[in-house]
Every structure is written in C-alpha cells, then in structure tokens.
Motif scaffolding. Structure first.
Motif, PDB file in Angstrom:
ATOM      1  N   VAL A  16       0.155   5.644  11.679  1.00  0.00           N
ATOM      2  CA  VAL A  16       0.810   6.940  11.738  1.00  0.00           C
ATOM      3  C   VAL A  16       2.036   6.787  12.623  1.00  0.00           C
ATOM      4  CG1 VAL A  16      -0.662   7.733  13.650  1.00  0.00           C
ATOM      5  CG2 VAL A  16       0.574   9.399  12.265  1.00  0.00           C
ATOM      6  N   ALA A  17       3.169   7.313  12.164  1.00  0.00           N
ATOM      7  CA  ALA A  17       4.432   7.115  12.881  1.00  0.00           C
ATOM      8  C   ALA A  17       5.312   8.347  12.739  1.00  0.00           C
ATOM      9  CB  ALA A  17       5.159   5.884  12.325  1.00  0.00           C
ATOM     10  N   GLU A  18       6.181   8.501  13.703  1.00  0.00           N
ATOM     11  CA  GLU A  18       7.286   9.442  13.559  1.00  0.00           C
ATOM     12  C   GLU A  18       8.411   8.708  12.834  1.00  0.00           C
ATOM     13  OE1 GLU A  18       8.182  10.541  17.538  1.00  0.00           O
ATOM     14  OE2 GLU A  18       6.622  12.086  17.657  1.00  0.00           O
ATOM     15  N   ALA A  19       8.904   9.300  11.769  1.00  0.00           N
ATOM     16  CA  ALA A  19       9.952   8.650  10.980  1.00  0.00           C
ATOM     17  C   ALA A  19      10.914   9.705  10.472  1.00  0.00           C
ATOM     18  CB  ALA A  19       9.334   7.868   9.819  1.00  0.00           C
ATOM     19  N   THR A  20      12.104   9.691  11.015  1.00  0.00           N
ATOM     20  CA  THR A  20      13.181  10.582  10.601  1.00  0.00           C
ATOM     21  C   THR A  20      14.431   9.732  10.435  1.00  0.00           C
ATOM     22  OG1 THR A  20      14.013  11.054  12.834  1.00  0.00           O
ATOM     23  CG2 THR A  20      12.131  12.378  12.063  1.00  0.00           C
ATOM     24  N   PRO A  21      15.501  10.294   9.913  1.00  0.00           N
ATOM     25  CA  PRO A  21      16.744   9.513   9.864  1.00  0.00           C
ATOM     26  C   PRO A  21      17.193   8.999  11.225  1.00  0.00           C
ATOM     27  CG  PRO A  21      16.913  11.408   8.425  1.00  0.00           C
ATOM     28  CD  PRO A  21      15.629  11.571   9.177  1.00  0.00           C
ATOM     29  N   GLY A  66       0.798  -1.222   0.000  1.00  0.00           N
ATOM     30  CA  GLY A  66       0.000   0.000   0.000  1.00  0.00           C
ATOM     31  C   GLY A  66       0.829   1.269   0.000  1.00  0.00           C
ATOM     32  N   PRO A  67       0.150   2.432  -0.139  1.00  0.00           N
ATOM     33  CA  PRO A  67       0.837   3.720  -0.257  1.00  0.00           C
ATOM     34  C   PRO A  67       1.288   4.273   1.089  1.00  0.00           C
ATOM     35  CG  PRO A  67      -1.516   4.051  -0.299  1.00  0.00           C
ATOM     36  CD  PRO A  67      -1.310   2.564  -0.235  1.00  0.00           C
ATOM     37  N   TYR A  68       2.148   5.284   1.003  1.00  0.00           N
ATOM     38  CA  TYR A  68       2.606   5.991   2.197  1.00  0.00           C
ATOM     39  C   TYR A  68       2.968   7.411   1.809  1.00  0.00           C
ATOM     40  CZ  TYR A  68       6.741   3.769   0.082  1.00  0.00           C
ATOM     41  OH  TYR A  68       7.675   3.283  -0.810  1.00  0.00           O
ATOM     42  N   MET A  69       2.914   8.305   2.790  1.00  0.00           N
ATOM     43  CA  MET A  69       3.212   9.717   2.543  1.00  0.00           C
ATOM     44  C   MET A  69       3.596  10.393   3.852  1.00  0.00           C
ATOM     45  SD  MET A  69      -0.566  11.525   2.257  1.00  0.00           S
ATOM     46  CE  MET A  69       0.144  13.159   2.458  1.00  0.00           C
ATOM     47  N   LEU A  89       4.771  13.615   9.979  1.00  0.00           N
ATOM     48  CA  LEU A  89       4.355  12.259  10.318  1.00  0.00           C
ATOM     49  C   LEU A  89       4.354  11.400   9.054  1.00  0.00           C
ATOM     50  CD1 LEU A  89       1.329  12.939  12.694  1.00  0.00           C
ATOM     51  CD2 LEU A  89       3.669  12.335  13.348  1.00  0.00           C
ATOM     52  N   LEU A  90       4.658  10.120   9.216  1.00  0.00           N
ATOM     53  CA  LEU A  90       4.598   9.165   8.119  1.00  0.00           C
ATOM     54  C   LEU A  90       3.295   8.382   8.235  1.00  0.00           C
ATOM     55  CD1 LEU A  90       5.909   7.743   5.712  1.00  0.00           C
ATOM     56  CD2 LEU A  90       7.077   6.233   7.336  1.00  0.00           C
ATOM     57  N   LEU A  91       2.474   8.430   7.176  1.00  0.00           N
ATOM     58  CA  LEU A  91       1.211   7.703   7.114  1.00  0.00           C
ATOM     59  C   LEU A  91       1.388   6.525   6.178  1.00  0.00           C
ATOM     60  CD1 LEU A  91      -1.120  10.806   6.619  1.00  0.00           C
ATOM     61  CD2 LEU A  91      -0.468   9.734   8.786  1.00  0.00           C
TER      62      LEU A  91
END
Length: 466
Positions: free
Chosen positions: A415-420, A395-398, A403-405
């Motif tokens: 829904v997540a926090e996503a950084t390097p 599925g898709p993500y954005m 926030l990363l969905l």
C-alpha cells in the motif's frame, strides 16, 4: 550371373515387410489396455472443446448466506472499469507485524479469474476439474462459504492456468465469459441459468492462445462483446440473449485477451477493441464501424485494455517485446482517423498483463522491462517518477481511498501513497504466503479486498481501525 544393387533390392524388401506386418496386426488386433484420447487431457483440445453443445445444469445450494455488508464491485476493474474504488470506508495506512486481517480463504482452480461483488455476494467463474465444467460460484462476502454454484460441461486443459475472466453484474443478472468463449447469463440470487451462447460454435470465434481473457461489458443496458468471428463486435440483450447488432469482420481479425472499452467521441458513444490485426471503434447505437487502425497489431498476446483519455486519445500497451502507443482520433472529411501521437519503447513503458490506470491527469502502471517499477507518466509519455527500490511483477493494482494497492507475483501486497507529486510506500506484507502467479484482477467492497494467486482466493480487511 546378374547382380542387383542394394538400393534396387531395398524398396521390394521394405514393401514385403510392411505387407506381412499389416497382416499380423489385423489378425491379432491392437494392443490391449489402450484408452481413447480425451480431448484436453493430453494438452490438446478439439475444435469446440467438447462433442456436444453445453447445457447448464441446475444450481446446487451451499451453506453460505449473503452478507449484509454494502458495497459493489460489479465487474472487471470496478464500477467505472478504471481500477478506482469510488466509495467505501477509510483504509489503514499501516499494518501490524502480522499484516492486515485475512477474513477468509478458498481454494480455486488454477488460473487468474477475478471476483465481482454485489449485495453481499461474491461471484467467481471457476473450473470444476472433476466434473470438467465451467462453474460459477456465488460466495458469502462474510466468510467465503458457498451460497450456490452452477455449471456447464466443457473440457479445459491446463495451459498456463485455466480461468481468466471476471463476471459482470447488472440488476439481478450475472454474465460470464468462459475460457473457451462460452457466454452465459445467470440469476444473481438463485444461480438459475437464463441462456448460454457458444461464441466458437455460433459465431466462428477462434479461442485465443491460453484461452480468452475478455471480460463482458454491460453498457447502456446492453451486453457488449467482441467475438471476432463472423462478427467483430456484438450487442446482446442481456436479459434474453438475443443479438441486437453485429459489426462485420471483413478482415477476419481474431479475438485477443483484451476487453471492450467504452469511449465518447464528439458526443457519440463508441466502443474500442484491440483485435489481432488492429484497433477498431464502433458506434454504440448500431455497431457500425467508425474507424480502424493497423498501427497496433497483436504480437504474441495483447492483454491490457485500451485506456480512454481526454482529447480523444487512447493509450495502448502490452509486453512481449512491445512498448506503448498513444492514438488520437481526428474527424476528417472522409471520416474518423486514428493518428499516432507517440510511441514508447519497452524500456520506457510496457505492461504485459494489467491495464494502466488514468488518474489525476496521469497514467500509472508497472513497467515490465528492467526493474519492474511502478511508474507515473504524463499524457505526453514522459516519466514523472518511478517507485525506485520498490519493484513488482505482473500482478494487479488499483486505487482506493487515495491509496495505491499493488499485488506482487508471489502474493505480497503493498500500500502506497501515489500522486503525480511522488510515490511513498506505507506498508507491505505477504498476504498469500508461498503464492505464485498472483495476476488475477482485484475487487474491493466496503474496505474488503479480494485477490488471488494461482490456486487461492482470499478476502482481506483493509479498513482503518476506529
């Protein structure tokens, strides 16, 4: 007495029986009750999907009205075609037990066509199975009620779904690419048809397996598409449908599911496309071929679009037993050369459906092989982290509001926090209960997220509570 061997008698006997049978059939006629085959109804489609050139009809008004809500998602992967929402309200970091509010839901034909949003309207290129027509539906962002619809006739048989593309909105025009490569332009407010081009008939396009996934691009006030027939790429005046330039296709490369991607190289605007036989870059001003590479040929299907990166790099990925490839464009005395920087095996990274996201100097995407985790990679192809026990599908993500969905195959939204620096899940809920094949691209405006599974499209309110 002379005896004849059985093998000598058999041909004569067979011929006699055939003649008698033919005479009987001609005398009695064919069996009663047979119906002529309708192309597509039995899973087959003729060369053009129909017998007559399609003509769009007149718009049909519905009960919906345009919303006063602001915000735009004008086409495939958003305003900058990078799956990142650049404005909008703060989003909720947690959800109640019942999940985020579902504002409206509609039924759609089987497929993966995503939405575009502008001026309080939602546009989706659907398929009307009863009328056998590609149908552009304009919906209210408020409640999903239909404002208008318009269509043109074309036979599309179910083949792992039917619809696959996202419209693009520019000024007061909506441009669509149908499953069988019909390129059409519509009035955004009224639904009146401006023009229609049949790429298969007019430019020799070969419709890809499972229909096209190419989403039209408007760049520098021109519509850019890749027919991959008599022309490899093509620029069109989106207001009139007139062709401005065409890129020759001497190698006869065919269309894939990839969409055209803009890229700056040495101060020059270019367009990149992954065709069946390789990757090409053409000049935005005149369509001249600047470079090509056969290092990335189609295997079964190529769906993720190229990702343009700093330092004149391009990241390419797909599934079906493939991995990923990083190319870098280099200026040489003989022209531009696309050289391989590195390759990744499928277990390192492969994406079958979705285009990875470039953000904060890193690449984010779901690795199909193995645990199907979200991974973060640096631009040298090294994994920085993966999502661990959080596993996903195709599925898709954005990204929105930092926030990363992520939407899973069955309609579960994360829904997540996503950084390097790392990945942290904040919330997860099934927003499409009982869903399957939820692969259509997302769209977001004003904190309203529009997504779909195979047969339903929903609008979800992700705004944070005051």
């Amino acid at each position: 007495m002379k005896l004849h061997a059985p093998e000598a008698i058999l041909p004569t006997l067979t011929a006699t029986i055939a003649v008698v049978s033919l005479a009987f059939w001609l005398a009695t006629g064919p069996p009663k009750g047979l119906e002529p085959r309708t192309p597509g109804r039995d899973g087959t489609i003729d060369a053009a999907g129909q017998t007559d050139r399609p003509e769009p009809g007149q718009p049909i008004a519905g009960p919906g009205t345009a919303s006063d809500i602001s915000g735009r998602w004008p086409g495939f992967l958003g305003p900058n075609r990078d799956s990142i929402a650049t404005d909008g309200p703060k989003l909720a970091r947690s959800w109640p037990e019942e999940g985020p509010p579902v504002l409206w839901s509609i039924d759609v034909a089987e497929g993966y066509a995503g939405a575009a949003i502008s001026d309080g309207r939602v546009y989706v290129l659907d398929y009307d199975k009863q009328a056998q027509a590609d149908t552009l539906r304009c919906l209210s962002l408020d409640d999903g009620r239909e404002i208008w619809r318009n269509s043109y006739p074309v036979v599309v048989a179910f083949h792992h779904g039917m619809t696959r593309t996202v419209p693009v909105i520019v000024e007061d025009h909506v441009i669509t690419m149908g499953p069988r490569c019909h390129l059409a332009c519509w009035d955004a407010a009224t639904g009146r048809s401006h023009w229609l081009i049949d790429l298969e008939r007019d430019f020799g396009t070969r419709v890809p397996e499972w229909y096209t996934g190419q989403c039209p691009l408007v760049d520098q006030d021109r519509l850019i598409v890749a027919p991959c027939g008599t022309a490899l790429l093509m620029a069109i005046d989106y207001r009139t449908g007139d062709v401005i330039w065409q890129t020759p296709n001497p190698r006869g490369w065919n269309m894939t599911h990839v969409s055209v991607v803009p890229m700056e190289f040495q101060g020059r605007r270019t367009y990149v496309y992954c065709a069946s036989g390789g990757v090409v870059g053409v000049a935005a001003d005149d369509g001249s071929l600047l470079w090509e590479s056969t290092a990335w040929k189609e295997i079964n299907a190529t769906s993720p679009s190229p990702v343009a990166l700093p330092d004149d790099r391009l990241f390419l990925s797909r599934g079906y037993g493939s991995g990923a490839l990083m190319l870098q464009l280099v200026e040489t005395e003989s022209g531009i050369r696309a050289q391989t920087v590195f390759e990744l095996k499928p277990k390192q990274f492969s994406s079958e459906q979705q285009t990875p996201i470039y953000r904060d100097g890193h690449l984010f995407g779901i690795r199909k092989v193995g645990a199907k985790t979200m991974v973060c990679m640096d631009l040298d192809g090294h994994q920085v982290w993966d999502s661990g026990s959080d596993r996903f599908g195709l599925g898709p993500y954005m990204f929105a509001d930092d926030l990363l969905l992520i939407l899973d195959d069955d309609g579960t939204l994360t829904v997540a926090e996503a950084t390097p620096a790392g990945y942290k899940r904040l919330a997860r809920h099934s927003v499409l209960p009982g869903g399957h094949d939820a692969w259509g691209p997302m769209a977001m405006a004003a904190g309203r997220l529009i997504l779909r599974d195979m047969t339903r499209m929903v609008c979800i309110d992700l705004k944070a509570k005051p």
